[in-house]
Design a protein around this motif. Structure first.
Motif, PDB file in Angstrom:
ATOM      1  N   CYS A  77       0.729  -1.103  -0.227  1.00 44.91           N
ATOM      2  CA  CYS A  77      -0.171   0.135  -0.090  1.00 44.91           C
ATOM      3  C   CYS A  77       0.869   1.189   0.069  1.00 44.91           C
ATOM      4  O   CYS A  77       1.949   1.302   0.543  1.00 44.91           O
ATOM      5  N   HIS A  78       0.367   2.087  -0.436  1.00 43.42           N
ATOM      6  CA  HIS A  78       1.047   3.554  -0.442  1.00 43.42           C
ATOM      7  C   HIS A  78       1.127   3.990   1.049  1.00 43.42           C
ATOM      8  O   HIS A  78       2.072   4.541   1.430  1.00 43.42           O
ATOM      9  N   GLY A  79       0.258   3.839   1.751  1.00 42.27           N
ATOM     10  CA  GLY A  79      -0.095   4.392   3.250  1.00 42.27           C
ATOM     11  C   GLY A  79      -0.305   5.837   3.262  1.00 42.27           C
ATOM     12  O   GLY A  79      -0.697   6.053   4.524  1.00 42.27           O
ATOM     13  N   ASP A  80      -0.237   6.675   2.372  1.00 50.40           N
ATOM     14  CA  ASP A  80      -0.719   8.156   2.517  1.00 50.40           C
ATOM     15  C   ASP A  80      -1.267   8.631   1.296  1.00 50.40           C
ATOM     16  O   ASP A  80      -1.014   9.877   0.831  1.00 50.40           O
ATOM     17  N   TYR A  81      -2.186   8.018   0.684  1.00 47.82           N
ATOM     18  CA  TYR A  81      -2.730   8.291  -0.811  1.00 47.82           C
ATOM     19  C   TYR A  81      -3.727   9.262  -0.505  1.00 47.82           C
ATOM     20  O   TYR A  81      -4.900   9.389  -0.454  1.00 47.82           O
ATOM     21  N   LEU A 120      -7.399   1.789   0.157  1.00 42.56           N
ATOM     22  CA  LEU A 120      -8.582   2.344  -0.291  1.00 42.56           C
ATOM     23  C   LEU A 120      -9.382   2.811   0.660  1.00 42.56           C
ATOM     24  O   LEU A 120      -9.810   3.975   0.683  1.00 42.56           O
ATOM     25  N   ALA A 121      -9.425   2.397   1.913  1.00 43.34           N
ATOM     26  CA  ALA A 121     -10.206   3.016   3.271  1.00 43.34           C
ATOM     27  C   ALA A 121      -9.592   4.344   3.372  1.00 43.34           C
ATOM     28  O   ALA A 121     -10.214   5.229   3.522  1.00 43.34           O
ATOM     29  N   TYR A 122      -8.244   4.495   3.580  1.00 47.41           N
ATOM     30  CA  TYR A 122      -7.477   5.832   3.861  1.00 47.41           C
ATOM     31  C   TYR A 122      -7.883   6.673   2.885  1.00 47.41           C
ATOM     32  O   TYR A 122      -7.894   7.874   3.024  1.00 47.41           O
ATOM     33  N   MET A 180     -16.581   3.394  -7.032  1.00 47.47           N
ATOM     34  CA  MET A 180     -16.894   3.010  -8.187  1.00 47.47           C
ATOM     35  C   MET A 180     -15.872   3.250  -9.379  1.00 47.47           C
ATOM     36  O   MET A 180     -15.448   2.197  -9.995  1.00 47.47           O
ATOM     37  N   ALA A 181     -15.211   4.172  -9.345  1.00 44.60           N
ATOM     38  CA  ALA A 181     -14.004   4.424 -10.183  1.00 44.60           C
ATOM     39  C   ALA A 181     -13.028   3.380  -9.801  1.00 44.60           C
ATOM     40  O   ALA A 181     -11.938   2.958 -10.949  1.00 44.60           O
ATOM     41  N   TYR A 182     -12.586   3.043  -8.687  1.00 50.07           N
ATOM     42  CA  TYR A 182     -11.634   2.441  -8.239  1.00 50.07           C
ATOM     43  C   TYR A 182     -12.054   0.784  -8.647  1.00 50.07           C
ATOM     44  O   TYR A 182     -11.097  -0.130  -9.072  1.00 50.07           O
ATOM     45  N   GLY A 183     -13.102   0.487  -8.471  1.00 48.74           N
ATOM     46  CA  GLY A 183     -13.578  -0.766  -9.000  1.00 48.74           C
ATOM     47  C   GLY A 183     -13.965  -1.647  -7.680  1.00 48.74           C
ATOM     48  O   GLY A 183     -13.606  -3.081  -7.707  1.00 48.74           O
ATOM     49  N   ALA A 184     -14.246  -1.113  -6.738  1.00 51.03           N
ATOM     50  CA  ALA A 184     -14.348  -1.684  -5.315  1.00 51.03           C
ATOM     51  C   ALA A 184     -15.484  -2.597  -5.417  1.00 51.03           C
ATOM     52  O   ALA A 184     -16.526  -2.502  -5.990  1.00 51.03           O
ATOM     53  N   THR A 185     -15.296  -3.870  -4.709  1.00 52.45           N
ATOM     54  CA  THR A 185     -16.388  -4.915  -4.873  1.00 52.45           C
ATOM     55  C   THR A 185     -17.247  -4.788  -3.715  1.00 52.45           C
ATOM     56  O   THR A 185     -17.175  -3.663  -2.958  1.00 52.45           O
ATOM     57  N   ALA A 186     -18.520  -5.422  -3.854  1.00 54.04           N
ATOM     58  CA  ALA A 186     -19.642  -5.099  -2.822  1.00 54.04           C
ATOM     59  C   ALA A 186     -18.945  -5.545  -1.396  1.00 54.04           C
ATOM     60  O   ALA A 186     -19.345  -4.868  -0.328  1.00 54.04           O
ATOM     61  N   GLU A 187     -18.206  -6.573  -1.322  1.00 52.70           N
ATOM     62  CA  GLU A 187     -17.717  -6.972  -0.128  1.00 52.70           C
ATOM     63  C   GLU A 187     -16.644  -5.833   0.630  1.00 52.70           C
ATOM     64  O   GLU A 187     -16.978  -5.513   1.803  1.00 52.70           O
ATOM     65  N   GLU A 188     -15.883  -5.235  -0.263  1.00 48.12           N
ATOM     66  CA  GLU A 188     -14.849  -4.112  -0.096  1.00 48.12           C
ATOM     67  C   GLU A 188     -15.898  -2.819   0.525  1.00 48.12           C
ATOM     68  O   GLU A 188     -15.523  -2.299   1.526  1.00 48.12           O
ATOM     69  N   ARG A 189     -17.011  -2.500  -0.307  1.00 43.87           N
ATOM     70  CA  ARG A 189     -17.662  -1.285   0.268  1.00 43.87           C
ATOM     71  C   ARG A 189     -18.377  -1.623   1.450  1.00 43.87           C
ATOM     72  O   ARG A 189     -18.427  -0.871   2.320  1.00 43.87           O
ATOM     73  N   LEU A 190     -18.685  -2.928   1.687  1.00 46.51           N
ATOM     74  CA  LEU A 190     -19.754  -3.409   3.285  1.00 46.51           C
ATOM     75  C   LEU A 190     -18.607  -3.233   4.192  1.00 46.51           C
ATOM     76  O   LEU A 190     -18.939  -2.664   5.310  1.00 46.51           O
ATOM     77  N   GLN A 191     -17.164  -3.397   4.162  1.00 50.49           N
ATOM     78  CA  GLN A 191     -16.217  -3.252   5.251  1.00 50.49           C
ATOM     79  C   GLN A 191     -15.442  -2.034   5.295  1.00 50.49           C
ATOM     80  O   GLN A 191     -14.835  -1.842   6.290  1.00 50.49           O
TER      81      GLN A 191
END
Length: 257
Positions: free
Chosen positions: A120-124, A154-156, A188-199
């Motif tokens: 991860c980049h860690g500070d995007y 992605l979260a950060y 949406m632009a990243y392509g996050a999955t439904a599971e990733e969005r839920l978490q």
């Protein structure tokens, strides 16, 4: 040479097409990682040049405008938001394989997080993204890079680019409704999955708590950078944002899922 604005004042300098900045114990690993990115065809990161005997690293200059103020229409536009998410996705794709291919001892500034899926980049955040023609084109400052699940990064990133911070705080340009809309656009632009969005809400809070813990631990050892950050109230702000996200968790999930 001339100092570059932002970040550590009078510690980061541009010299023609190169940037000279402080190095750390993690810098040799980061330089190998940057070479890996280049080998995977990712051109949006600096090229590592050398690590000097004066605790400095030299990398190539990443051209483009860097600005952290999302109030600026240039940086806060939807077009920029979409391009930033796509650049992060491309970076994550290029980062794959480094953990398996790199045979040397790896040292990271931030602790690895299970599952160690990618680097991860860690500070995007906007202040670490170079832009041109109203789009994100490059990433700088890889000091915080570390192995973790892509969702950790992605979260950060969503937290920073939405941004999911109380509008009552200084420099927060959008109300909650707009923040939620921007979070959905980024995913949406990243392509996050439904599971990733839920978490995502829980992961953002865990990511911010890990950042606070690291900042406080580093400050307690006398690290001047983190002492300044803690004294400036950064840790308190992150803890406040954890509460803010927790209070609006249901609305965030509804917007994302």
């Amino acid at each position: 040479m001339k100092p570059l604005e932002g970040g550590r004042t009078a510690q980061i300098w541009r010299d023609g097409d190169t940037v000279i900045r402080p190095s750390g114990a993690w810098t040799p690993t980061v330089h190998r990682f940057l070479r890996h990115l280049r080998s995977r065809g990712f051109a949006g990161a600096p090229d590592p040049i050398e690590i000097t005997g004066e605790n400095q690293e030299v990398v190539s200059y990443v051209a483009g405008r860097v600005c952290e103020d999302l109030n600026d229409p240039f940086v806060g536009s939807e077009r920029m938001l979409v391009s930033a998410a796509r650049l992060l996705r491309d970076f994550h794709s290029a980062s794959q394989g480094f953990l398996q291919r790199d045979r040397e001892v790896q040292t990271w500034m931030l602790p690895p997080q299970e599952r160690c899926e990618i680097i991860c980049h860690g500070d995007y955040a906007p202040y670490n993204v170079a832009t041109a023609e109203h789009e994100a084109v490059g990433i700088i400052d890889f000091d915080a890079a570390h192995p973790a699940p892509r969702l950790w990064d992605l979260a950060y990133s969503v937290y920073r680019w939405a941004p999911l911070s109380d509008p009552a705080n200084p420099h927060v340009p959008f109300d909650l409704d707009e923040q939620l809309r921007r979070a959905d656009i980024f995913c949406m632009a990243y392509g996050a999955t439904a599971e990733e969005r839920l978490q995502l809400p829980e992961t953002i809070c865990r990511r911010l708590q890990a950042l606070v813990d690291f900042m406080l631990a580093s400050a307690s050892t006398g690290d001047e950078t983190f002492v300044e950050d803690v004294n400036a109230g950064d840790a308190r702000l992150y803890l406040s944002d954890i509460d803010y996200i927790g209070n609006h968790r249901d609305r965030l999930l509804k917007a994302l899922c």
